[in-house]
Design a protein around this motif. Structure first.
Motif, PDB file in Angstrom:
ATOM      1  N   GLY A 117       0.793  -1.242   0.000  1.00  0.00           N
ATOM      2  CA  GLY A 117       0.000   0.000   0.000  1.00  0.00           C
ATOM      3  C   GLY A 117       0.818   1.282   0.000  1.00  0.00           C
ATOM      4  N   LYS A 118       2.079   1.221  -0.405  1.00  0.00           N
ATOM      5  CA  LYS A 118       2.922   2.434  -0.433  1.00  0.00           C
ATOM      6  C   LYS A 118       2.302   3.516  -1.316  1.00  0.00           C
ATOM      7  CE  LYS A 118       6.399   0.045  -2.027  1.00  0.00           C
ATOM      8  NZ  LYS A 118       5.810  -1.299  -1.845  1.00  0.00           N
ATOM      9  N   THR A 119       2.026   3.154  -2.565  1.00  0.00           N
ATOM     10  CA  THR A 119       1.550   4.138  -3.535  1.00  0.00           C
ATOM     11  C   THR A 119       0.175   4.684  -3.139  1.00  0.00           C
ATOM     12  OG1 THR A 119       2.777   2.888  -5.178  1.00  0.00           O
ATOM     13  CG2 THR A 119       1.247   4.531  -6.015  1.00  0.00           C
ATOM     14  N   THR A 120      -0.706   3.793  -2.662  1.00  0.00           N
ATOM     15  CA  THR A 120      -2.042   4.230  -2.253  1.00  0.00           C
ATOM     16  C   THR A 120      -1.947   5.183  -1.061  1.00  0.00           C
ATOM     17  OG1 THR A 120      -2.803   2.044  -2.919  1.00  0.00           O
ATOM     18  CG2 THR A 120      -4.365   3.380  -1.688  1.00  0.00           C
ATOM     19  N   THR A 121      -1.105   4.824  -0.089  1.00  0.00           N
ATOM     20  CA  THR A 121      -0.943   5.676   1.095  1.00  0.00           C
ATOM     21  C   THR A 121      -0.355   7.026   0.708  1.00  0.00           C
ATOM     22  OG1 THR A 121      -0.554   3.670   2.365  1.00  0.00           O
ATOM     23  CG2 THR A 121      -0.004   5.725   3.451  1.00  0.00           C
ATOM     24  N   LEU A 122       0.596   6.988  -0.227  1.00  0.00           N
ATOM     25  CA  LEU A 122       1.202   8.238  -0.721  1.00  0.00           C
ATOM     26  C   LEU A 122       0.108   9.155  -1.287  1.00  0.00           C
ATOM     27  CD1 LEU A 122       4.420   8.416  -2.923  1.00  0.00           C
ATOM     28  CD2 LEU A 122       2.454   9.836  -3.403  1.00  0.00           C
ATOM     29  N   ALA A 123      -0.780   8.564  -2.101  1.00  0.00           N
ATOM     30  CA  ALA A 123      -1.851   9.366  -2.716  1.00  0.00           C
ATOM     31  C   ALA A 123      -2.818   9.894  -1.652  1.00  0.00           C
ATOM     32  CB  ALA A 123      -2.599   8.522  -3.743  1.00  0.00           C
ATOM     33  N   LYS A 124      -3.117   9.054  -0.646  1.00  0.00           N
ATOM     34  CA  LYS A 124      -4.020   9.492   0.428  1.00  0.00           C
ATOM     35  C   LYS A 124      -3.401  10.655   1.192  1.00  0.00           C
ATOM     36  CE  LYS A 124      -6.194   5.047   1.534  1.00  0.00           C
ATOM     37  NZ  LYS A 124      -6.157   3.951   2.525  1.00  0.00           N
ATOM     38  N   LEU A 125      -2.107  10.542   1.499  1.00  0.00           N
ATOM     39  CA  LEU A 125      -1.431  11.615   2.238  1.00  0.00           C
ATOM     40  C   LEU A 125      -1.366  12.884   1.388  1.00  0.00           C
ATOM     41  CD1 LEU A 125       0.049  12.396   4.847  1.00  0.00           C
ATOM     42  CD2 LEU A 125       2.172  11.644   3.794  1.00  0.00           C
ATOM     43  N   ALA A 126      -1.104  12.710   0.083  1.00  0.00           N
ATOM     44  CA  ALA A 126      -1.047  13.868  -0.817  1.00  0.00           C
ATOM     45  C   ALA A 126      -2.386  14.601  -0.794  1.00  0.00           C
ATOM     46  CB  ALA A 126      -0.717  13.397  -2.237  1.00  0.00           C
ATOM     47  N   SER A 127      -3.474  13.840  -0.828  1.00  0.00           N
ATOM     48  CA  SER A 127      -4.809  14.435  -0.817  1.00  0.00           C
ATOM     49  C   SER A 127      -5.031  15.214   0.484  1.00  0.00           C
ATOM     50  CB  SER A 127      -5.840  13.312  -0.976  1.00  0.00           C
ATOM     51  OG  SER A 127      -7.104  13.776  -0.699  1.00  0.00           O
ATOM     52  N   LEU A 128      -4.644  14.600   1.605  1.00  0.00           N
ATOM     53  CA  LEU A 128      -4.815  15.263   2.906  1.00  0.00           C
ATOM     54  C   LEU A 128      -4.003  16.561   2.980  1.00  0.00           C
ATOM     55  CD1 LEU A 128      -5.769  14.753   6.039  1.00  0.00           C
ATOM     56  CD2 LEU A 128      -3.370  14.204   6.333  1.00  0.00           C
ATOM     57  N   LEU A 129      -2.746  16.479   2.531  1.00  0.00           N
ATOM     58  CA  LEU A 129      -1.868  17.660   2.612  1.00  0.00           C
ATOM     59  C   LEU A 129      -2.379  18.777   1.709  1.00  0.00           C
ATOM     60  CD1 LEU A 129       1.639  15.928   2.751  1.00  0.00           C
ATOM     61  CD2 LEU A 129       0.312  16.890   4.633  1.00  0.00           C
ATOM     62  N   LYS A 130      -2.887  18.383   0.536  1.00  0.00           N
ATOM     63  CA  LYS A 130      -3.417  19.397  -0.377  1.00  0.00           C
ATOM     64  C   LYS A 130      -4.617  20.096   0.270  1.00  0.00           C
ATOM     65  CE  LYS A 130      -4.957  20.332  -4.980  1.00  0.00           C
ATOM     66  NZ  LYS A 130      -5.749  19.881  -6.095  1.00  0.00           N
ATOM     67  N   LYS A 131      -5.485  19.297   0.896  1.00  0.00           N
ATOM     68  CA  LYS A 131      -6.662  19.886   1.573  1.00  0.00           C
ATOM     69  C   LYS A 131      -6.249  20.833   2.682  1.00  0.00           C
ATOM     70  CE  LYS A 131      -9.943  16.225   0.674  1.00  0.00           C
ATOM     71  NZ  LYS A 131     -10.064  14.838   1.085  1.00  0.00           N
ATOM     72  N   LYS A 132      -5.096  20.549   3.298  1.00  0.00           N
ATOM     73  CA  LYS A 132      -4.624  21.406   4.396  1.00  0.00           C
ATOM     74  C   LYS A 132      -3.873  22.630   3.866  1.00  0.00           C
ATOM     75  CE  LYS A 132      -4.755  18.338   8.271  1.00  0.00           C
ATOM     76  NZ  LYS A 132      -5.887  18.910   8.984  1.00  0.00           N
ATOM     77  N   GLY A 133      -3.798  22.736   2.550  1.00  0.00           N
ATOM     78  CA  GLY A 133      -3.215  23.943   1.953  1.00  0.00           C
ATOM     79  C   GLY A 133      -1.730  23.858   1.634  1.00  0.00           C
ATOM     80  N   PHE A 134      -1.130  22.683   1.758  1.00  0.00           N
ATOM     81  CA  PHE A 134       0.288  22.548   1.416  1.00  0.00           C
ATOM     82  C   PHE A 134       0.449  22.323  -0.089  1.00  0.00           C
ATOM     83  CE2 PHE A 134       0.266  21.024   5.892  1.00  0.00           C
ATOM     84  CZ  PHE A 134       1.153  21.945   6.415  1.00  0.00           C
ATOM     85  N   THR A 135       1.607  22.752  -0.608  1.00  0.00           N
ATOM     86  CA  THR A 135       1.902  22.461  -2.008  1.00  0.00           C
ATOM     87  C   THR A 135       2.753  21.193  -2.053  1.00  0.00           C
ATOM     88  OG1 THR A 135       3.723  24.039  -1.816  1.00  0.00           O
ATOM     89  CG2 THR A 135       1.721  24.813  -2.912  1.00  0.00           C
ATOM     90  N   VAL A 136       2.371  20.274  -2.967  1.00  0.00           N
ATOM     91  CA  VAL A 136       2.952  18.923  -2.946  1.00  0.00           C
ATOM     92  C   VAL A 136       3.388  18.510  -4.353  1.00  0.00           C
ATOM     93  CG1 VAL A 136       2.455  16.500  -2.366  1.00  0.00           C
ATOM     94  CG2 VAL A 136       1.310  18.321  -1.104  1.00  0.00           C
ATOM     95  N   VAL A 137       4.522  17.782  -4.431  1.00  0.00           N
ATOM     96  CA  VAL A 137       4.916  17.155  -5.700  1.00  0.00           C
ATOM     97  C   VAL A 137       5.126  15.661  -5.451  1.00  0.00           C
ATOM     98  CG1 VAL A 137       7.415  17.650  -5.437  1.00  0.00           C
ATOM     99  CG2 VAL A 137       6.466  17.276  -7.717  1.00  0.00           C
ATOM    100  N   LEU A 138       4.706  14.836  -6.428  1.00  0.00           N
ATOM    101  CA  LEU A 138       4.839  13.387  -6.292  1.00  0.00           C
ATOM    102  C   LEU A 138       5.993  12.903  -7.172  1.00  0.00           C
ATOM    103  CD1 LEU A 138       1.071  12.275  -6.542  1.00  0.00           C
ATOM    104  CD2 LEU A 138       2.298  13.299  -4.621  1.00  0.00           C
ATOM    105  N   VAL A 139       6.804  11.997  -6.634  1.00  0.00           N
ATOM    106  CA  VAL A 139       7.971  11.513  -7.375  1.00  0.00           C
ATOM    107  C   VAL A 139       7.828  10.019  -7.680  1.00  0.00           C
ATOM    108  CG1 VAL A 139      10.483  11.220  -7.323  1.00  0.00           C
ATOM    109  CG2 VAL A 139       9.442  13.238  -6.251  1.00  0.00           C
TER     110      VAL A 139
END
Ligand SMILES: Nc1nc2c(ncn2[C@@H]2O[C@H](COP(=O)(O)OP(=O)(O)OP(=O)(O)O)[C@@H](O)[C@H]2O)c(=O)[nH]1
Ligand SMILES: [Mg+2]
Length: 204
Positions: A117-139
């Motif tokens: 679940g690495k990739t899925t968790t990464l996407a879930k965290l990205a979604s949460l961080l984006k909602k909290k107003g952080f700017t995010v890049v995925l590698v």
């Protein structure tokens, strides 16, 4: 007559089976449980700890054969919860903010066994961080498994986030460095790096 017989039978069953759980009985069951947990990739130390705690909570308890199933189920649930609650908590938002104050991106590398679940968790965290107003890049640091880059890009597309990638077979460390450089250049808050699944027996 039948009512009386029924009550005599139930009393015999209940008296015979309402007994104390002994160490011998528990050992056999817990050995099997430990093997099953290890076969499911649970770390040996964790499987041992689960068995030990379950053993301590069961030995000496009195239960009928009807109750024992529920007793074991509840004790197993309680044991697993205890183990999770003891895991040190990390306030990731606070950590990101601290890095942000220094003008640096917060970098998270997702590591783990294949398919956990690495990739899925990464996407879930990205979604949460984006909602909290952080700017995010995925590698796309998993340059090994077929489809892994497309998988992460799909998540990024749905989340409206940028990905940094190279071709399959590229050095994952080089892709990760590209991601961090991009985040620094564009003053982004967080870099989330995916990686290929690893198991203990993998070389290099
Ligand atoms: N039930 C459940 N399934 C999950 C969860 N996280 C991931 N999955 C599923 O598990 C499968 C593998 O998830 P991935 O996120 O691709 O796992 P991975 O660790 O990145 O896999 P590799 O890149 O192949 O090593 C997918 O089918 C996911 O949908 C979860 O929290 N619960
Ligand atoms: Mg993956």
């Amino acid at each position: 007559m039948f009512e009386k017989l029924k009550s005599v039978f139930s009393s015999v069953i209940s008296n015979l089976s309402k007994k104390e759980i002994t160490e011998k009985e528990v050992d056999k069951v817990l050995n099997d449980l430990m093997l099953s947990l290890i076969e499911c990739d649970v770390a040996y130390e964790v499987a041992e700890e689960i068995s030990k705690r379950l053993k301590n909570s069961l030995i000496g308890k009195k239960a009928s054969s009807y109750e024992i199933k529920e007793l074991v189920r509840e004790n197993l649930r309680q044991t697993l919860l205890e183990i999770f609650y003891e895991t040190p908590k990390i306030d990731i938002i606070e950590k990101i903010n601290r890095k942000k104050e220094k003008g640096l991106p917060f970098v998270i590398l997702f590591l783990g066994i294949n398919g956990t679940g690495k990739t899925t968790t990464l996407a879930k965290l990205a979604s949460l961080l984006k909602k909290k107003g952080f700017t995010v890049v995925l590698v796309c640091g998993d340059t090994h498994r077929a489809g892994s880059i497309e998988q992460l890009k799909q998540h990024a597309m749905k989340l409206g986030l940028k990905t940094i990638e190279q071709r399959y077979g590229a050095d994952p460390a080089a892709v990760a460095r590209d991601g961090v450089t991009y985040a620094k250049m564009h003053k982004l808050d967080v870099v989330l790096i995916d990686s290929a699944g690893r198991i203990q027996t993998d070389k290099n």
